[in-house]
Design a protein around this motif. Sequence first.
Motif, PDB file in Angstrom:
ATOM      1  N   ARG A 351      -0.685   7.991  -1.815  1.00  0.00           N
ATOM      2  CA  ARG A 351      -1.278   7.876  -3.154  1.00  0.00           C
ATOM      3  C   ARG A 351      -2.088   9.137  -3.502  1.00  0.00           C
ATOM      4  NH1 ARG A 351      -3.400   1.592  -2.749  1.00  0.00           N
ATOM      5  NH2 ARG A 351      -1.309   0.608  -2.964  1.00  0.00           N
ATOM      6  N   GLN A 352      -2.857   9.636  -2.519  1.00  0.00           N
ATOM      7  CA  GLN A 352      -3.618  10.860  -2.773  1.00  0.00           C
ATOM      8  C   GLN A 352      -2.679  12.036  -3.100  1.00  0.00           C
ATOM      9  OE1 GLN A 352      -6.034  11.476   0.677  1.00  0.00           O
ATOM     10  NE2 GLN A 352      -7.454   9.785   0.203  1.00  0.00           N
ATOM     11  N   GLN A 353      -1.573  12.120  -2.336  1.00  0.00           N
ATOM     12  CA  GLN A 353      -0.628  13.211  -2.617  1.00  0.00           C
ATOM     13  C   GLN A 353      -0.002  13.075  -3.990  1.00  0.00           C
ATOM     14  OE1 GLN A 353       2.141  13.239   0.592  1.00  0.00           O
ATOM     15  NE2 GLN A 353       0.671  14.070   2.096  1.00  0.00           N
ATOM     16  N   LEU A 354       0.293  11.783  -4.393  1.00  0.00           N
ATOM     17  CA  LEU A 354       0.840  11.584  -5.745  1.00  0.00           C
ATOM     18  C   LEU A 354      -0.143  12.009  -6.823  1.00  0.00           C
ATOM     19  CD1 LEU A 354       2.604   8.162  -5.233  1.00  0.00           C
ATOM     20  CD2 LEU A 354       3.724  10.310  -5.800  1.00  0.00           C
ATOM     21  N   GLU A 355      -1.439  11.669  -6.605  1.00  0.00           N
ATOM     22  CA  GLU A 355      -2.443  12.114  -7.575  1.00  0.00           C
ATOM     23  C   GLU A 355      -2.498  13.645  -7.628  1.00  0.00           C
ATOM     24  OE1 GLU A 355      -6.026  10.285  -6.387  1.00  0.00           O
ATOM     25  OE2 GLU A 355      -5.493   8.282  -7.167  1.00  0.00           O
ATOM     26  N   GLU A 356      -2.398  14.283  -6.455  1.00  0.00           N
ATOM     27  CA  GLU A 356      -2.387  15.750  -6.446  1.00  0.00           C
ATOM     28  C   GLU A 356      -1.169  16.296  -7.181  1.00  0.00           C
ATOM     29  OE1 GLU A 356      -2.571  16.886  -2.409  1.00  0.00           O
ATOM     30  OE2 GLU A 356      -4.705  16.382  -2.158  1.00  0.00           O
ATOM     31  N   ARG A 456       6.835  -2.307   0.736  1.00  0.00           N
ATOM     32  CA  ARG A 456       8.085  -1.675   0.281  1.00  0.00           C
ATOM     33  C   ARG A 456       8.189  -1.707  -1.234  1.00  0.00           C
ATOM     34  NH1 ARG A 456      12.160  -4.435   4.736  1.00  0.00           N
ATOM     35  NH2 ARG A 456      11.473  -3.172   6.530  1.00  0.00           N
ATOM     36  N   GLN A 457       7.765  -2.854  -1.836  1.00  0.00           N
ATOM     37  CA  GLN A 457       7.772  -2.910  -3.301  1.00  0.00           C
ATOM     38  C   GLN A 457       6.852  -1.841  -3.899  1.00  0.00           C
ATOM     39  OE1 GLN A 457       6.766  -6.918  -4.315  1.00  0.00           O
ATOM     40  NE2 GLN A 457       8.775  -7.784  -3.670  1.00  0.00           N
ATOM     41  N   ALA A 458       5.675  -1.677  -3.221  1.00  0.00           N
ATOM     42  CA  ALA A 458       4.760  -0.629  -3.705  1.00  0.00           C
ATOM     43  C   ALA A 458       5.436   0.744  -3.600  1.00  0.00           C
ATOM     44  CB  ALA A 458       3.462  -0.668  -2.899  1.00  0.00           C
ATOM     45  N   LEU A 459       6.147   0.935  -2.474  1.00  0.00           N
ATOM     46  CA  LEU A 459       6.871   2.208  -2.334  1.00  0.00           C
ATOM     47  C   LEU A 459       7.935   2.368  -3.411  1.00  0.00           C
ATOM     48  CD1 LEU A 459       7.310   2.339   1.537  1.00  0.00           C
ATOM     49  CD2 LEU A 459       5.931   3.888   0.150  1.00  0.00           C
ATOM     50  N   GLN A 460       8.639   1.259  -3.741  1.00  0.00           N
ATOM     51  CA  GLN A 460       9.632   1.335  -4.808  1.00  0.00           C
ATOM     52  C   GLN A 460       8.988   1.703  -6.136  1.00  0.00           C
ATOM     53  OE1 GLN A 460      11.684  -2.385  -4.808  1.00  0.00           O
ATOM     54  NE2 GLN A 460      12.892  -1.911  -2.944  1.00  0.00           N
ATOM     55  N   ARG A 461       7.793   1.086  -6.381  1.00  0.00           N
ATOM     56  CA  ARG A 461       7.104   1.446  -7.623  1.00  0.00           C
ATOM     57  C   ARG A 461       6.739   2.935  -7.640  1.00  0.00           C
ATOM     58  NH1 ARG A 461       2.904  -3.728  -7.756  1.00  0.00           N
ATOM     59  NH2 ARG A 461       4.514  -5.331  -8.242  1.00  0.00           N
ATOM     60  N   GLU A 462       6.253   3.396  -6.507  1.00  0.00           N
ATOM     61  CA  GLU A 462       5.913   4.827  -6.445  1.00  0.00           C
ATOM     62  C   GLU A 462       7.153   5.696  -6.659  1.00  0.00           C
ATOM     63  OE1 GLU A 462       2.132   4.465  -3.374  1.00  0.00           O
ATOM     64  OE2 GLU A 462       4.050   5.312  -2.697  1.00  0.00           O
ATOM     65  N   GLN A 464       9.696   4.808  -8.482  1.00  0.00           N
ATOM     66  CA  GLN A 464       9.956   4.788  -9.927  1.00  0.00           C
ATOM     67  C   GLN A 464       9.062   5.768 -10.674  1.00  0.00           C
ATOM     68  OE1 GLN A 464       9.571   0.727 -11.133  1.00  0.00           O
ATOM     69  NE2 GLN A 464      11.576   0.102 -10.274  1.00  0.00           N
ATOM     70  N   ARG A 465       7.771   5.784 -10.212  1.00  0.00           N
ATOM     71  CA  ARG A 465       6.874   6.766 -10.843  1.00  0.00           C
ATOM     72  C   ARG A 465       7.376   8.200 -10.632  1.00  0.00           C
ATOM     73  NH1 ARG A 465       1.034   4.196  -8.892  1.00  0.00           N
ATOM     74  NH2 ARG A 465       1.177   2.295 -10.210  1.00  0.00           N
ATOM     75  N   GLU A 466       7.869   8.416  -9.392  1.00  0.00           N
ATOM     76  CA  GLU A 466       8.416   9.752  -9.146  1.00  0.00           C
ATOM     77  C   GLU A 466       9.629  10.026 -10.038  1.00  0.00           C
ATOM     78  OE1 GLU A 466       7.185  10.256  -4.455  1.00  0.00           O
ATOM     79  OE2 GLU A 466       9.277   9.986  -5.052  1.00  0.00           O
ATOM     80  N   LYS A 467      10.443   8.960 -10.277  1.00  0.00           N
ATOM     81  CA  LYS A 467      11.562   9.147 -11.216  1.00  0.00           C
ATOM     82  C   LYS A 467      11.055   9.509 -12.600  1.00  0.00           C
ATOM     83  CE  LYS A 467      14.914   6.094  -8.974  1.00  0.00           C
ATOM     84  NZ  LYS A 467      15.688   4.841  -9.092  1.00  0.00           N
ATOM     85  N   ASP A 468       9.966   8.782 -13.011  1.00  0.00           N
ATOM     86  CA  ASP A 468       9.379   9.111 -14.330  1.00  0.00           C
ATOM     87  C   ASP A 468       8.929  10.576 -14.376  1.00  0.00           C
ATOM     88  OD1 ASP A 468       7.864   5.820 -14.471  1.00  0.00           O
ATOM     89  OD2 ASP A 468       9.843   6.509 -15.209  1.00  0.00           O
ATOM     90  N   THR A 469       8.268  10.976 -13.279  1.00  0.00           N
ATOM     91  CA  THR A 469       7.834  12.383 -13.230  1.00  0.00           C
ATOM     92  C   THR A 469       9.028  13.335 -13.283  1.00  0.00           C
ATOM     93  OG1 THR A 469       7.809  12.220 -10.816  1.00  0.00           O
ATOM     94  CG2 THR A 469       5.716  11.875 -11.961  1.00  0.00           C
ATOM     95  N   SER A 470      10.133  12.912 -12.577  1.00  0.00           N
ATOM     96  CA  SER A 470      11.340  13.767 -12.637  1.00  0.00           C
ATOM     97  C   SER A 470      11.899  13.830 -14.052  1.00  0.00           C
ATOM     98  CB  SER A 470      12.401  13.234 -11.681  1.00  0.00           C
ATOM     99  OG  SER A 470      12.849  11.954 -12.118  1.00  0.00           O
ATOM    100  N   SER A 471      11.845  12.686 -14.800  1.00  0.00           N
ATOM    101  CA  SER A 471      12.303  12.708 -16.204  1.00  0.00           C
ATOM    102  C   SER A 471      11.431  13.632 -17.044  1.00  0.00           C
ATOM    103  CB  SER A 471      12.292  11.283 -16.771  1.00  0.00           C
ATOM    104  OG  SER A 471      10.951  10.782 -16.804  1.00  0.00           O
ATOM    105  N   LEU A 472      10.080  13.571 -16.763  1.00  0.00           N
ATOM    106  CA  LEU A 472       9.196  14.505 -17.477  1.00  0.00           C
ATOM    107  C   LEU A 472       9.547  15.954 -17.156  1.00  0.00           C
ATOM    108  CD1 LEU A 472       5.785  12.659 -16.979  1.00  0.00           C
ATOM    109  CD2 LEU A 472       7.018  12.920 -19.146  1.00  0.00           C
TER     110      LEU A 472
END
Length: 606
Positions: A351-356, A456-462, A464-472
């Motif tokens: 989570r910290q790395q994602l925030e970074e 694992r669901q939390a990882l899947q959500r993360e 998805q967030r990474e996918k959103d970031t990739s779309s951005l």
Amino acid sequence: MTSKGQMMEERANLMHMMKLSIKVLLQSALSLGRSLDADHAPLQQFFVVMEHCLKHGLKVKKSFIGQNKSFFGPLELVEKLCPEASDIATSVRNLPELKTAVGRGRAWLYLALMQKKLADYLKVLIDNKRLLSEFYEPEALMMEEEGMVIVGLLVGLNVLDANLCLKGEDLDSQVGVIDFSLYLKDVQDLDGSREHERITDVLDQKNYVEELNRHLSCTVGDLQTKIDGLEKTNSKLQEELSAATDRICSLQEEQQQLREQNELIRERSEKSVEITKQDTKVELETYKQTRQGLDEMYSDVWKQLKEEKKVRLELEKELELQIGMKTEMEIAMKLLEKDTHEKQDTLVALRQQLEEVKAINLQMFHKVQSAESSLQQKNEAIASFEGKTTQVMSSMKQMEERLQQAERARQAAEERSHKLQQELSGRISALQLQLSQLQDRCSGLEKELKSEKEQRQALQRELQREKDTSSLLQMELQQVEGLKKELRELQDEKTELRKVCEEQEQALQEMGLHLSQSKLKMEDIKEVNKALKGHTWLKDDEATHCKQCEKDFSISRRKHHCRNCGHIFCNTCSSNELALPSYPKPVRVCDSCHTLLLQRCSSTAS
């Protein structure tokens, strides 16, 4: 023929009489000390002979009073030809005793002899025979060679000092008759005069040398005036040369200014390129850092999956060993607890790395905005952005590939987990009877499995967030493509500006080359204007574009006149040359006139 023969005889007689009168006058003057008065008989006879010489061949001028035949008319021309004789003419006109032209002519001869310039004035008259032809016949003495001989004889009279008083003398009514008795001498007089001649020869030579010196001084004065004129012309030429050099210097200064401007533009572009390179380096470092973090995350996930596999193998071994492996199951539970704690720690780290990563993405977004502003301000930093965009595209492709690999790994892990769950559920149902005591532990294990599912669901959500970031990031890539288009347009503008600069430099070089040929071109244009009387010669200000191709004139596309029709064309439309009847050499002609003239030449030849 008889009239011409008479004129020749009269000229010869007057020539001999002039020689005798000058000789007798010089001899008598030397005997009297070279100072003569108006009463001196040889001097009076000299004036009579001079008057007859000037009257020989005079044209008769008719007026309403009658015929007029006076030698004062040609003597008046001396005032126009020689300004020094103006004093004589004014003094003659101001004498009240003189009422006729003959008296004025005699007074003019007296004054010229006293000034010792009689020979000079008559030489000026004889040199201008075109003016004398208005007063004398072609066979007159003043119009023939005898006149120059008389002028040469009169030079000897400059030795004499004549003191003649014009007041009180009746010059109008004197009769001009030659007295030949003065020129008929005895033999004794001739013998006695020989001794006297020897004495006077030395004095004559001295006076002759003085006259030569006077003539030389006159020639020196003329040469000085000519030298002054040449100096003036040289000064004018030097001024023209200085003006031309000033023009050349001004053109050179303009060239230096243009070169300095080009150097400034190049320095600015180089600075902007260096700045953009530094920005790209910083961005690459940030990308590398983010990639390292993501790689570490994926490596941790793989490690966790491997550890789960090992734990599940151990559980299978423990189930096979049944009761004997209870202790090992407890150890496995402890290991699972440790793994869960480690997973929680890894999740916090992730989570910290994602925030970074989010913060880095925001920084990248701000940097992209600053790059857009810098693109608008710095037109000359275009080439550097292409490398940046290519690097970004390659990095994004790598990111997408790694994301796909991570998704594939996640799917494989999920499938393996499903398979393991199925196997475990089958084995647990078979061993429920045997492991009744271990139901509590199994229920705990199920709770732990549920917690792992939630993780694992939390990882899947993360993910998805990474996918959103990739779309951005893909949206940002589209924006970067738009920036590419703008960069290409700016590159095109840059190339056009370079072409304009090169054309300006070429035009300046051509101007420098054509400056030396401008005078010759002006002379050619004057000759063309004389030749093209029937054609309309357009001015340079009237034409703004070529008549044939209709392209506007500029510094690189210069104006050229057609020597046949007079219109103005560009260099490409008037590059032909032909020999025209008004020009000795081939000159510039437009394409239409070139074809017409060739057709005419072919038609005339056929």
